[in-house]
Design an enzyme around this catalytic site. Sequence first.
Site, PDB file in Angstrom:
ATOM      1  N   HIS C 222       0.805  -1.212   0.000  1.00 22.86           N
ATOM      2  CA  HIS C 222       0.000   0.000   0.000  1.00 22.86           C
ATOM      3  C   HIS C 222       0.846   1.273   0.000  1.00 22.86           C
ATOM      4  O   HIS C 222       0.609   2.160  -0.807  1.00 22.86           O
ATOM      5  CB  HIS C 222      -1.061   0.030   1.093  1.00 22.86           C
ATOM      6  CG  HIS C 222      -2.053   1.107   0.783  1.00 22.86           C
ATOM      7  ND1 HIS C 222      -2.994   0.979  -0.215  1.00 22.86           N
ATOM      8  CD2 HIS C 222      -2.176   2.360   1.233  1.00 22.86           C
ATOM      9  CE1 HIS C 222      -3.660   2.091  -0.339  1.00 22.86           C
ATOM     10  NE2 HIS C 222      -3.192   2.959   0.519  1.00 22.86           N
ATOM     11  N   TYR C 226       1.278   4.921  -2.509  1.00 27.67           N
ATOM     12  CA  TYR C 226       1.446   6.311  -2.067  1.00 27.67           C
ATOM     13  C   TYR C 226       2.809   6.858  -2.475  1.00 27.67           C
ATOM     14  O   TYR C 226       2.956   8.061  -2.689  1.00 27.67           O
ATOM     15  CB  TYR C 226       1.187   6.432  -0.562  1.00 27.67           C
ATOM     16  CG  TYR C 226      -0.290   6.613  -0.321  1.00 27.67           C
ATOM     17  CD1 TYR C 226      -1.123   5.526  -0.124  1.00 27.67           C
ATOM     18  CD2 TYR C 226      -0.868   7.875  -0.367  1.00 27.67           C
ATOM     19  CE1 TYR C 226      -2.483   5.686   0.031  1.00 27.67           C
ATOM     20  CE2 TYR C 226      -2.231   8.044  -0.207  1.00 27.67           C
ATOM     21  CZ  TYR C 226      -3.029   6.958  -0.017  1.00 27.67           C
ATOM     22  OH  TYR C 226      -4.380   7.139   0.113  1.00 27.67           O
ATOM     23  N   HIS C 373      -9.605   0.403 -11.144  1.00 30.42           N
ATOM     24  CA  HIS C 373      -9.319   1.382 -10.096  1.00 30.42           C
ATOM     25  C   HIS C 373      -7.883   1.902 -10.203  1.00 30.42           C
ATOM     26  O   HIS C 373      -7.654   3.101 -10.236  1.00 30.42           O
ATOM     27  CB  HIS C 373      -9.553   0.747  -8.719  1.00 30.42           C
ATOM     28  CG  HIS C 373      -9.024   1.544  -7.572  1.00 30.42           C
ATOM     29  ND1 HIS C 373      -9.606   2.736  -7.174  1.00 30.42           N
ATOM     30  CD2 HIS C 373      -7.959   1.361  -6.767  1.00 30.42           C
ATOM     31  CE1 HIS C 373      -8.915   3.226  -6.156  1.00 30.42           C
ATOM     32  NE2 HIS C 373      -7.906   2.410  -5.891  1.00 30.42           N
ATOM     33  N   PHE C 374      -6.911   0.983 -10.291  1.00 29.40           N
ATOM     34  CA  PHE C 374      -5.549   1.534 -10.299  1.00 29.40           C
ATOM     35  C   PHE C 374      -5.126   2.032 -11.677  1.00 29.40           C
ATOM     36  O   PHE C 374      -4.104   2.693 -11.780  1.00 29.40           O
ATOM     37  CB  PHE C 374      -4.528   0.600  -9.630  1.00 29.40           C
ATOM     38  CG  PHE C 374      -4.318  -0.738 -10.250  1.00 29.40           C
ATOM     39  CD1 PHE C 374      -3.690  -0.863 -11.461  1.00 29.40           C
ATOM     40  CD2 PHE C 374      -4.713  -1.887  -9.577  1.00 29.40           C
ATOM     41  CE1 PHE C 374      -3.475  -2.108 -12.020  1.00 29.40           C
ATOM     42  CE2 PHE C 374      -4.500  -3.143 -10.135  1.00 29.40           C
ATOM     43  CZ  PHE C 374      -3.880  -3.247 -11.368  1.00 29.40           C
ATOM     44  N   HIS C 375      -5.927   1.751 -12.696  1.00 24.68           N
ATOM     45  CA  HIS C 375      -5.641   2.446 -13.953  1.00 24.68           C
ATOM     46  C   HIS C 375      -6.178   3.870 -13.919  1.00 24.68           C
ATOM     47  O   HIS C 375      -5.768   4.710 -14.716  1.00 24.68           O
ATOM     48  CB  HIS C 375      -6.167   1.655 -15.153  1.00 24.68           C
ATOM     49  CG  HIS C 375      -5.224   0.555 -15.564  1.00 24.68           C
ATOM     50  ND1 HIS C 375      -5.185  -0.661 -14.933  1.00 24.68           N
ATOM     51  CD2 HIS C 375      -4.220   0.523 -16.489  1.00 24.68           C
ATOM     52  CE1 HIS C 375      -4.224  -1.408 -15.478  1.00 24.68           C
ATOM     53  NE2 HIS C 375      -3.626  -0.704 -16.411  1.00 24.68           N
ATOM     54  N   ARG C 438      -9.978 -10.303 -12.355  1.00 28.75           N
ATOM     55  CA  ARG C 438      -8.777  -9.670 -12.884  1.00 28.75           C
ATOM     56  C   ARG C 438      -7.733 -10.742 -13.159  1.00 28.75           C
ATOM     57  O   ARG C 438      -7.959 -11.913 -12.867  1.00 28.75           O
ATOM     58  CB  ARG C 438      -8.245  -8.653 -11.879  1.00 28.75           C
ATOM     59  CG  ARG C 438      -7.689  -9.285 -10.634  1.00 28.75           C
ATOM     60  CD  ARG C 438      -7.307  -8.274  -9.572  1.00 28.75           C
ATOM     61  NE  ARG C 438      -6.031  -7.631  -9.854  1.00 28.75           N
ATOM     62  CZ  ARG C 438      -5.226  -7.098  -8.897  1.00 28.75           C
ATOM     63  NH1 ARG C 438      -5.583  -7.176  -7.628  1.00 28.75           N
ATOM     64  NH2 ARG C 438      -4.118  -6.512  -9.208  1.00 28.75           N
ATOM     65  N   ARG C 439      -6.593 -10.357 -13.697  1.00 26.97           N
ATOM     66  CA  ARG C 439      -5.428 -11.221 -13.888  1.00 26.97           C
ATOM     67  C   ARG C 439      -5.780 -12.525 -14.589  1.00 26.97           C
ATOM     68  O   ARG C 439      -5.288 -13.577 -14.225  1.00 26.97           O
ATOM     69  CB  ARG C 439      -4.799 -11.588 -12.533  1.00 26.97           C
ATOM     70  CG  ARG C 439      -4.602 -10.439 -11.617  1.00 26.97           C
ATOM     71  CD  ARG C 439      -3.891 -10.852 -10.358  1.00 26.97           C
ATOM     72  NE  ARG C 439      -2.714 -10.025 -10.199  1.00 26.97           N
ATOM     73  CZ  ARG C 439      -1.872 -10.105  -9.187  1.00 26.97           C
ATOM     74  NH1 ARG C 439      -2.045 -10.976  -8.260  1.00 26.97           N
ATOM     75  NH2 ARG C 439      -0.848  -9.309  -9.112  1.00 26.97           N
TER      76      ARG C 439
END
Lengths: 167, 48, 551
Positions: C222, C226, C373-375, C438-439
């Site tokens: 995590h 950040y 989300h992380f894209h 995913r994946r």
Amino acid sequence: MHLHKYEKIWLVFGMASLVLFLLIIGFAAFWKGTHPQSHIETIDPQNVEAHDAFKPENLGIREVADGKYIVNIVASAFNYDFGKDTEGNAIKTIRVPKGSTVLYQITTKDVVHGFQVAGTNVNMMVEPGHISRYEAVMKNVGEFTIVCNEYCGIGHHQMYGTVEVYE
Amino acid sequence: MGKRNTVQHQPNPHESTHSLKGTFIAVMLLGVFILVSWFGFYALFLSR
Amino acid sequence: MTKVQLPLSKKESRLYMAFMWVTYISLLIGGLMGLLQTLVRSGKYTLPFNIDYYTILTVHGVILGLVLTTFFIIGFQFSLMGKTVGISDKQLKVAWLSFWVMLIGTIMAAVTILVGEASVLYTFYAPLRAHPAFYIGLALVIIGSWIAAFVNFRQLYVWKKAHKGEKSPLPAFMVIINMLMWFIATIGVATSVLVLFIPWSLGYAETINVLLSRTLFWYFGHPLVYFWLLPAYMAWYVVIPKIIGGKLFSDALARMAFILLLMFSIPVGFHHQLTEPGIDPTWKFIQVVLTFMVVIPSLMTAFSIFATFETTGRRKGFKSLFGWFKKLPWKDVRFLAPFIGMAAFIPGGAGGIVNASHQMNALVHNTIWITGHFHLTAATTVILTFFGITYWLVPHLTGRRLTPRLNKLGIIQTFIWTFGMTIMSGSMHIQGLLGGPRRSSFSEYAGGEQVATWINYQIAQAVGGTILFIGILLMVYIFIQLTFFAPRGVQEYPIAVEEDDAEPTPKILENWYLWIGITIALILFAYTIPVIDILKHSPPGSLPFDWPIGR
């Protein structure tokens, strides 16, 4: 350090929203018992059959009371073992009536897997040495694909099953 | 820099509450967006 | 804060550019892999030469998530340090050492993956076992980044000694926060790799504790995100105000936000492990609460950004409620690209709160919603801000300038990216809510209506992915232009200064012992008991598995 009046209001509003979210999920988790799955029971990954639930004859679905079922599954790369039907064929579909309470119990013999009944809240990590366990009420009618949603190797996308909820 | 005093010689534009009204409305809209979307997803979670 | 910017010597510029080169080569390679993935997942394309889907997926994740980001961030941060506190010849030499160690590690890991010996994805979850060279390569990348961190610490220390009683320049302060967080967090993954994975992959240890290795990974995982986000925040706080012709909104609040990010980015790893069987749910919930705390500095940042825009606009004479917004420099790509990044963080951040909401995580865990989300957060918010930095940083370093033509190409690039990502990330979010995993390579599973719906969204992702790859080609072209062909000139290094009448920044904000102490205390609070639990209740360890990844 100086905070502008509007920034104070904004931060109080923002933090109050976060507290509200936490109260809601905290109440649901601690008073209603809807924690995410955290069964904390261990098992020897090289000898899962030693556990009663994962003996070959106990795999698959079993009705334990009226409207209450237990489904035992052993995951391995790249298959979910739901046991065999009376003709000796591997079972791939679990059928339950709408509104039944189903307890899914699953462990793995080899690597990490996922177990999700797509379109429901049954979504667990399956890790060697641990038993994953989640009880769900199957509220909605339909065919739900069971997918392995954690990468387990080159055949990962061929690991699946089906849960059929009928009226 | 830090040694400058804070005596104001003229009305300081970033201090009058009027001047950050737009900012305030913008962040509050952001907050409402977060609230609405969270409750939306929570409702979806409960329905499943 | 020092008003005078230090000039960057040719020697140091060369170092910072070396980091940029690795960044953009990684973008091209990793982006190509991303394109191939979306095409395979559409079901209408198969990879040539028997290449496995999960090999390219591993390359994509490692090269973009670990390599591109780390190289860009360390290069950009070095330039910020060079600009504000300076770098000595000796420090420069050590900085080059960090570059080479990281590069050698990268090449080792990348080659191991490409020859199919490490198709374990960037999370390398045990007991899938990659070739030891993969883990050693990763360890070298981390060790190289530590060398960079200690150079940064030394740079500020030397500056502080020469400037007794002055507060550190804000950009340098932010860099130190980010590198402190990175150092504290990578201790987890380094321990995991050095103590658990390398001996086990070499055969010296027979078994591995799977849950412990995952917990150590997410202790790092995590703060990793950040570590990507903070450099974007640096640009938003100190660069963007200068580009729009304004000043810092508040030096003290910016520092406060960074301190909160340091404290609350790390003790939150369990929110990636919410659906795991072996962790006590009460400790999961405690880390959920801590996760929600890390939202607060982002709320502060949102206010700060809007306030900078409004204050600047009003000073220029725009009186109406949102007049200042219309007059932002929309035609300046140095502003536009990061701005879109900020906008993407609104749904990105809201989605993040949903992900972290304890039992609600079951709605999205390991579905392709997470990838969507992380894209949004990493591949839009962070990367568009990094592109926005590139437009002025690279010409500044190469002694060239951003021409109107390149600016225009940059604006087109930004639009292509926004358009492609809206399609790709949007369809990933929806498919994830419908349960799509995913994946996963293309699969029809057991067939049926549900799966057919997923495949439609996967086709949309291939369309979005193709558009994004065009954006990548254009960005690499712009990078090459800015490096070799743009006309010689002077490109400003935009760092905003404080208002003339700004309040002094409280001294306590630079009390490193205090903030590091609280950070460590929070980590110990969040992790000590659960880790003891994990160790005490360990199941028999896991033997390594090679065949599932085709070794």
